[in-house]
Design a protein around this motif. Sequence first.
Motif, PDB file in Angstrom:
ATOM      1  N   SER A   1       0.424  -1.411  -0.145  1.00 48.19           N
ATOM      2  CA  SER A   1      -0.133  -0.551  -0.127  1.00 48.19           C
ATOM      3  C   SER A   1       0.999   1.203  -0.129  1.00 48.19           C
ATOM      4  N   SER A   2       2.319   0.988  -0.236  1.00 46.03           N
ATOM      5  CA  SER A   2       2.784   2.165   0.038  1.00 46.03           C
ATOM      6  C   SER A   2       4.414   2.002  -0.280  1.00 46.03           C
ATOM      7  N   ILE A   3       5.171   3.724  -0.376  1.00 42.37           N
ATOM      8  CA  ILE A   3       5.932   3.296  -1.322  1.00 42.37           C
ATOM      9  C   ILE A   3       6.947   4.669  -0.682  1.00 42.37           C
ATOM     10  N   ILE A   4       8.369   4.225  -0.623  1.00 44.97           N
ATOM     11  CA  ILE A   4       9.133   5.830  -0.153  1.00 44.97           C
ATOM     12  C   ILE A   4      10.162   5.438  -1.770  1.00 44.97           C
ATOM     13  N   ILE A   5      10.320   7.000  -1.700  1.00 45.68           N
ATOM     14  CA  ILE A   5      11.337   7.755  -3.075  1.00 45.68           C
ATOM     15  C   ILE A   5      11.723   8.385  -2.920  1.00 45.68           C
ATOM     16  N   PRO A   6      13.266   8.529  -2.230  1.00 44.61           N
ATOM     17  CA  PRO A   6      14.240   9.567  -2.350  1.00 44.61           C
ATOM     18  C   PRO A   6      14.293  10.885  -2.902  1.00 44.61           C
ATOM     19  N   ILE A   7      14.206  12.336  -2.161  1.00 43.09           N
ATOM     20  CA  ILE A   7      14.405  12.913  -2.927  1.00 43.09           C
ATOM     21  C   ILE A   7      15.563  13.860  -3.020  1.00 43.09           C
ATOM     22  N   SER A   8      16.142  14.240  -3.942  1.00 42.61           N
ATOM     23  CA  SER A   8      17.585  15.068  -4.003  1.00 42.61           C
ATOM     24  C   SER A   8      17.470  15.879  -5.095  1.00 42.61           C
ATOM     25  N   ASN A   9      18.058  17.503  -4.495  1.00 41.19           N
ATOM     26  CA  ASN A   9      18.094  18.731  -5.597  1.00 41.19           C
ATOM     27  C   ASN A   9      17.187  18.710  -5.795  1.00 41.19           C
ATOM     28  N   GLY A  10      16.188  18.972  -5.387  1.00 44.06           N
ATOM     29  CA  GLY A  10      14.703  19.226  -5.945  1.00 44.06           C
ATOM     30  C   GLY A  10      13.747  18.403  -6.940  1.00 44.06           C
ATOM     31  N   SER A  11      13.577  16.739  -7.049  1.00 41.83           N
ATOM     32  CA  SER A  11      13.662  15.875  -7.757  1.00 41.83           C
ATOM     33  C   SER A  11      13.718  14.697  -7.412  1.00 41.83           C
ATOM     34  N   LEU A  12      12.902  13.458  -7.594  1.00 42.32           N
ATOM     35  CA  LEU A  12      12.582  12.430  -7.460  1.00 42.32           C
ATOM     36  C   LEU A  12      13.336  11.679  -7.533  1.00 42.32           C
ATOM     37  N   LYS A  13      14.868  10.658  -7.252  1.00 42.84           N
ATOM     38  CA  LYS A  13      15.332   9.578  -7.570  1.00 42.84           C
ATOM     39  C   LYS A  13      15.321   8.768  -7.760  1.00 42.84           C
ATOM     40  N   LEU A  14      14.289   8.482  -9.025  1.00 39.13           N
ATOM     41  CA  LEU A  14      14.363   7.589  -9.552  1.00 39.13           C
ATOM     42  C   LEU A  14      15.305   7.060 -10.880  1.00 39.13           C
ATOM     43  N   GLY A  15      15.147   5.700 -10.374  1.00 48.55           N
ATOM     44  CA  GLY A  15      16.129   4.897 -11.781  1.00 48.55           C
ATOM     45  C   GLY A  15      15.513   5.154 -13.294  1.00 48.55           C
ATOM     46  N   THR A  16      16.557   5.211 -13.962  1.00 47.96           N
ATOM     47  CA  THR A  16      15.609   5.775 -16.070  1.00 47.96           C
ATOM     48  C   THR A  16      14.717   4.720 -15.953  1.00 47.96           C
ATOM     49  N   TRP A  17      14.769   3.840 -15.724  1.00 53.27           N
ATOM     50  CA  TRP A  17      13.283   3.012 -16.029  1.00 53.27           C
ATOM     51  C   TRP A  17      12.052   3.283 -15.291  1.00 53.27           C
ATOM     52  N   GLN A  18      12.329   3.704 -14.079  1.00 48.29           N
ATOM     53  CA  GLN A  18      11.740   3.357 -12.902  1.00 48.29           C
ATOM     54  C   GLN A  18      10.479   4.542 -13.206  1.00 48.29           C
ATOM     55  N   GLY A  19       9.709   4.179 -12.360  1.00 53.89           N
ATOM     56  CA  GLY A  19       7.885   4.786 -12.064  1.00 53.89           C
ATOM     57  C   GLY A  19       7.490   4.147 -11.192  1.00 53.89           C
ATOM     58  N   ILE A  20       6.373   5.347 -11.052  1.00 53.11           N
ATOM     59  CA  ILE A  20       4.892   4.719 -10.289  1.00 53.11           C
ATOM     60  C   ILE A  20       3.993   3.841 -10.725  1.00 53.11           C
ATOM     61  N   TYR A  21       3.423   3.352 -10.356  1.00 50.70           N
ATOM     62  CA  TYR A  21       2.485   2.251 -10.920  1.00 50.70           C
ATOM     63  C   TYR A  21       1.159   2.748  -9.640  1.00 50.70           C
ATOM     64  N   LEU A  22       0.082   2.690 -10.822  1.00 51.38           N
ATOM     65  CA  LEU A  22      -1.237   2.452  -9.219  1.00 51.38           C
ATOM     66  C   LEU A  22      -2.066   1.315  -9.689  1.00 51.38           C
ATOM     67  N   CYS A  23      -1.854  -0.380  -8.797  1.00 49.69           N
ATOM     68  CA  CYS A  23      -2.514  -1.228  -9.392  1.00 49.69           C
ATOM     69  C   CYS A  23      -3.511  -1.343  -9.202  1.00 49.69           C
ATOM     70  N   GLU A  24      -4.591  -1.186  -9.813  1.00 45.28           N
ATOM     71  CA  GLU A  24      -6.037  -1.656  -9.666  1.00 45.28           C
ATOM     72  C   GLU A  24      -6.590  -2.704 -10.161  1.00 45.28           C
ATOM     73  N   HIS A  25      -6.774  -3.296  -9.159  1.00 36.91           N
ATOM     74  CA  HIS A  25      -7.009  -4.764  -8.801  1.00 36.91           C
ATOM     75  C   HIS A  25      -8.610  -5.051  -9.254  1.00 36.91           C
ATOM     76  N   ARG A  26      -9.700  -4.061  -9.218  1.00 37.51           N
ATOM     77  CA  ARG A  26     -10.983  -4.520  -9.141  1.00 37.51           C
ATOM     78  C   ARG A  26     -11.640  -3.924 -10.211  1.00 37.51           C
ATOM     79  N   GLU A  27     -12.533  -4.643 -11.341  1.00 33.95           N
ATOM     80  CA  GLU A  27     -13.289  -4.339 -12.160  1.00 33.95           C
ATOM     81  C   GLU A  27     -13.880  -3.001 -12.431  1.00 33.95           C
ATOM     82  N   HIS A  28     -14.738  -2.921 -10.928  1.00 31.40           N
ATOM     83  CA  HIS A  28     -15.985  -1.699 -11.230  1.00 31.40           C
ATOM     84  C   HIS A  28     -15.143  -0.892 -10.060  1.00 31.40           C
TER      85      HIS A  28
END
Length: 159
Positions: free
Chosen positions: A96-123
């Motif tokens: 239900s959660s993730i923690i991402i470092p922030i440095s010098n005004g931006s999120l420190k994500l890897g080159t190919w990393q993105g944040i997913y909202l994972c929807e597991h319900r049809e409705h």
Amino acid sequence: MRSESYRKKEKGFHLITDQLINQIPEINKIYIGLLHVFILHTSASITLNENMDSSVRDDFKSFFNRFVPENENYFTHTYQRSDDMPAHLKSSILGSSIIIPISNGSLKLGTWQGIYLCEHREHASARNIVLTIHAVSYTHLRAHETREDRGCRRRRGKK
């Protein structure tokens, strides 16, 4: 801390990195810190993974639908359709959660990393996500350094 609502999405894995970053413009004032992303639901989840190739998200959906199938006769929690209990399990597995470092005004994500909202319900309905930043801003850092500098000058007998 801020709570943001994300419009209803179809069942699957959705990149929300850009949308999330746009909701926290103050991030560019942060010298160092952490962004905590928490989803307020038990049938959706948040995770961090590949952001360039959409087939990764398709494979996630295929894998989790086989790993935790719907319509199984061993599920007893079936009050809200056949996808409800599998959605709870998928949410617990992914988290239900993730923690991402922030440095010098931006999120420190890897080159190919993105944040997913994972929807597991049809409705599903809209999803609410809490964003909490724990940080030291540039302004705070400058103020702190100024006090230290003054203290050093005083100890040396200079004004």
